[in-house]
Design a protein around this motif. Sequence first.
Motif, PDB file in Angstrom:
ATOM      1  N   LEU A 107      40.245  32.624  36.611  1.00  0.00           N
ATOM      2  CA  LEU A 107      39.779  33.204  37.874  1.00  0.00           C
ATOM      3  C   LEU A 107      40.922  33.332  38.875  1.00  0.00           C
ATOM      4  O   LEU A 107      40.969  34.291  39.657  1.00  0.00           O
ATOM      5  N   GLN A 108      41.830  32.372  38.843  1.00  0.00           N
ATOM      6  CA  GLN A 108      42.996  32.461  39.723  1.00  0.00           C
ATOM      7  C   GLN A 108      43.850  33.676  39.359  1.00  0.00           C
ATOM      8  O   GLN A 108      44.322  34.402  40.247  1.00  0.00           O
ATOM      9  N   LEU A 109      44.031  33.904  38.046  1.00  0.00           N
ATOM     10  CA  LEU A 109      44.760  35.090  37.596  1.00  0.00           C
ATOM     11  C   LEU A 109      44.023  36.374  37.999  1.00  0.00           C
ATOM     12  O   LEU A 109      44.654  37.363  38.396  1.00  0.00           O
ATOM     13  N   ASN A 161      45.407  39.444  40.197  1.00  0.00           N
ATOM     14  CA  ASN A 161      45.341  40.850  39.773  1.00  0.00           C
ATOM     15  C   ASN A 161      44.589  41.694  40.799  1.00  0.00           C
ATOM     16  O   ASN A 161      44.974  42.834  41.098  1.00  0.00           O
ATOM     17  N   LEU A 162      43.503  41.133  41.328  1.00  0.00           N
ATOM     18  CA  LEU A 162      42.737  41.846  42.353  1.00  0.00           C
ATOM     19  C   LEU A 162      43.601  42.095  43.586  1.00  0.00           C
ATOM     20  O   LEU A 162      43.541  43.182  44.192  1.00  0.00           O
ATOM     21  N   THR A 163      44.396  41.113  43.950  1.00  0.00           N
ATOM     22  CA  THR A 163      45.275  41.269  45.110  1.00  0.00           C
ATOM     23  C   THR A 163      46.271  42.405  44.892  1.00  0.00           C
ATOM     24  O   THR A 163      46.517  43.228  45.801  1.00  0.00           O
ATOM     25  N   ARG A 164      46.833  42.484  43.685  1.00  0.00           N
ATOM     26  CA  ARG A 164      47.785  43.561  43.394  1.00  0.00           C
ATOM     27  C   ARG A 164      47.102  44.934  43.418  1.00  0.00           C
ATOM     28  O   ARG A 164      47.655  45.908  43.942  1.00  0.00           O
ATOM     29  N   ILE A 165      45.877  44.977  42.844  1.00  0.00           N
ATOM     30  CA  ILE A 165      45.146  46.247  42.840  1.00  0.00           C
ATOM     31  C   ILE A 165      44.797  46.669  44.266  1.00  0.00           C
ATOM     32  O   ILE A 165      44.899  47.859  44.627  1.00  0.00           O
ATOM     33  N   MET A 166      44.393  45.706  45.097  1.00  0.00           N
ATOM     34  CA  MET A 166      44.070  46.024  46.488  1.00  0.00           C
ATOM     35  C   MET A 166      45.305  46.525  47.230  1.00  0.00           C
ATOM     36  O   MET A 166      45.216  47.447  48.063  1.00  0.00           O
ATOM     37  N   PHE A 204      41.629  53.110  41.733  1.00  0.00           N
ATOM     38  CA  PHE A 204      41.874  51.783  42.314  1.00  0.00           C
ATOM     39  C   PHE A 204      40.621  51.223  42.977  1.00  0.00           C
ATOM     40  O   PHE A 204      40.302  50.034  42.845  1.00  0.00           O
ATOM     41  N   LEU A 205      39.890  52.083  43.683  1.00  0.00           N
ATOM     42  CA  LEU A 205      38.670  51.630  44.355  1.00  0.00           C
ATOM     43  C   LEU A 205      37.625  51.167  43.332  1.00  0.00           C
ATOM     44  O   LEU A 205      36.971  50.138  43.529  1.00  0.00           O
ATOM     45  N   THR A 206      37.484  51.930  42.233  1.00  0.00           N
ATOM     46  CA  THR A 206      36.527  51.557  41.187  1.00  0.00           C
ATOM     47  C   THR A 206      36.917  50.230  40.551  1.00  0.00           C
ATOM     48  O   THR A 206      36.072  49.337  40.360  1.00  0.00           O
ATOM     49  N   SER A 207      38.216  50.085  40.219  1.00  0.00           N
ATOM     50  CA  SER A 207      38.692  48.841  39.613  1.00  0.00           C
ATOM     51  C   SER A 207      38.520  47.666  40.566  1.00  0.00           C
ATOM     52  O   SER A 207      38.090  46.565  40.167  1.00  0.00           O
ATOM     53  N   GLN A 242      36.325  47.313  43.083  1.00  0.00           N
ATOM     54  CA  GLN A 242      34.919  46.956  43.230  1.00  0.00           C
ATOM     55  C   GLN A 242      34.399  46.244  41.981  1.00  0.00           C
ATOM     56  O   GLN A 242      33.647  45.266  42.073  1.00  0.00           O
ATOM     57  N   SER A 243      34.807  46.740  40.815  1.00  0.00           N
ATOM     58  CA  SER A 243      34.370  46.120  39.557  1.00  0.00           C
ATOM     59  C   SER A 243      34.909  44.702  39.440  1.00  0.00           C
ATOM     60  O   SER A 243      34.172  43.772  39.074  1.00  0.00           O
ATOM     61  N   LEU A 244      36.194  44.532  39.763  1.00  0.00           N
ATOM     62  CA  LEU A 244      36.806  43.196  39.691  1.00  0.00           C
ATOM     63  C   LEU A 244      36.149  42.243  40.682  1.00  0.00           C
ATOM     64  O   LEU A 244      35.862  41.091  40.349  1.00  0.00           O
ATOM     65  N   LYS A 245      35.914  42.707  41.892  1.00  0.00           N
ATOM     66  CA  LYS A 245      35.275  41.857  42.899  1.00  0.00           C
ATOM     67  C   LYS A 245      33.905  41.386  42.418  1.00  0.00           C
ATOM     68  O   LYS A 245      33.554  40.209  42.558  1.00  0.00           O
ATOM     69  N   SER A 246      33.133  42.314  41.865  1.00  0.00           N
ATOM     70  CA  SER A 246      31.794  41.966  41.388  1.00  0.00           C
ATOM     71  C   SER A 246      31.862  40.976  40.231  1.00  0.00           C
ATOM     72  O   SER A 246      31.145  39.958  40.227  1.00  0.00           O
ATOM     73  N   ASN A 247      32.744  41.246  39.262  1.00  0.00           N
ATOM     74  CA  ASN A 247      32.858  40.361  38.101  1.00  0.00           C
ATOM     75  C   ASN A 247      33.407  38.986  38.480  1.00  0.00           C
ATOM     76  O   ASN A 247      32.944  37.961  37.960  1.00  0.00           O
ATOM     77  N   ILE A 248      34.381  38.976  39.380  1.00  0.00           N
ATOM     78  CA  ILE A 248      34.957  37.695  39.818  1.00  0.00           C
ATOM     79  C   ILE A 248      33.911  36.875  40.560  1.00  0.00           C
ATOM     80  O   ILE A 248      33.798  35.660  40.379  1.00  0.00           O
ATOM     81  N   ALA A 249      33.121  37.547  41.409  1.00  0.00           N
ATOM     82  CA  ALA A 249      32.071  36.836  42.147  1.00  0.00           C
ATOM     83  C   ALA A 249      31.049  36.238  41.189  1.00  0.00           C
ATOM     84  O   ALA A 249      30.621  35.088  41.351  1.00  0.00           O
ATOM     85  N   LYS A 250      30.657  36.998  40.154  1.00  0.00           N
ATOM     86  CA  LYS A 250      29.710  36.481  39.168  1.00  0.00           C
ATOM     87  C   LYS A 250      30.316  35.297  38.407  1.00  0.00           C
ATOM     88  O   LYS A 250      29.642  34.285  38.185  1.00  0.00           O
TER      89      LYS A 250
END
Length: 232
Positions: A41-43, A47-52, A112-115, A117-125
Amino acid sequence: MSLRKLWTAVRGAANEGIETVADGQAIRILDQEMREAKKELQLCDENLTRIMAKRKLAEGKVKALQADIETYTNHAIAASEKGDDALAVECADRVAELETTLETEQSILDSFLTSEQSLKSNIAKAKGNVRRMEQQIEQVKATESVQKAQVAVSTRHMGANSKVKTALSSLDRIKEKQAQRNAELEAAEELANEESGSDLDAKLKAAGIGSNSNTAKGNDKLAQILAAKKAK
């Protein structure tokens, strides 16, 4: 006990031991899984930070292109109004180039926006699942600790009752021995008194015999003294 029953008992004890070890291993395995999940999750967060960050850069490019398109569109209109058709066409060509570039950059931004949003949702789950699993593990550990404490208390209580019963039995035996010893000492003292004659003196004294012999001698002596005085 028959060999079959003995084997069943041994096998049952062995199975219980194996299950206990397996349960302990299961907790350790889950702890390890939780540590690995947190690292993943830390990784994911990294990755989410880089995509953002890339999404923000893409947004900046899109906004800059949109601004340029608006600027050159206005230039094309102004040139056309002034009758400079060549300049107007040149500005229009520039607008067309910018719109093509904008289409590409907008596609990248949308990706980037799709990735993101998808990462945020999956990470939250995933984080929610990890939290729930941690809560269950902690609950299992706490229940295990409480049950172990209850078993220890119950065992000690049973042991304490057994020890108290043993101590009371020992106390009764000590009392009996002390009573026996007191009786023996009293008998020995009585025997010693009989041998020395003190027991007889005690009996005479209790009967009122001979207890006033000194007083009687004193009275006789006084009578002699008074009789002698009268004779003079």
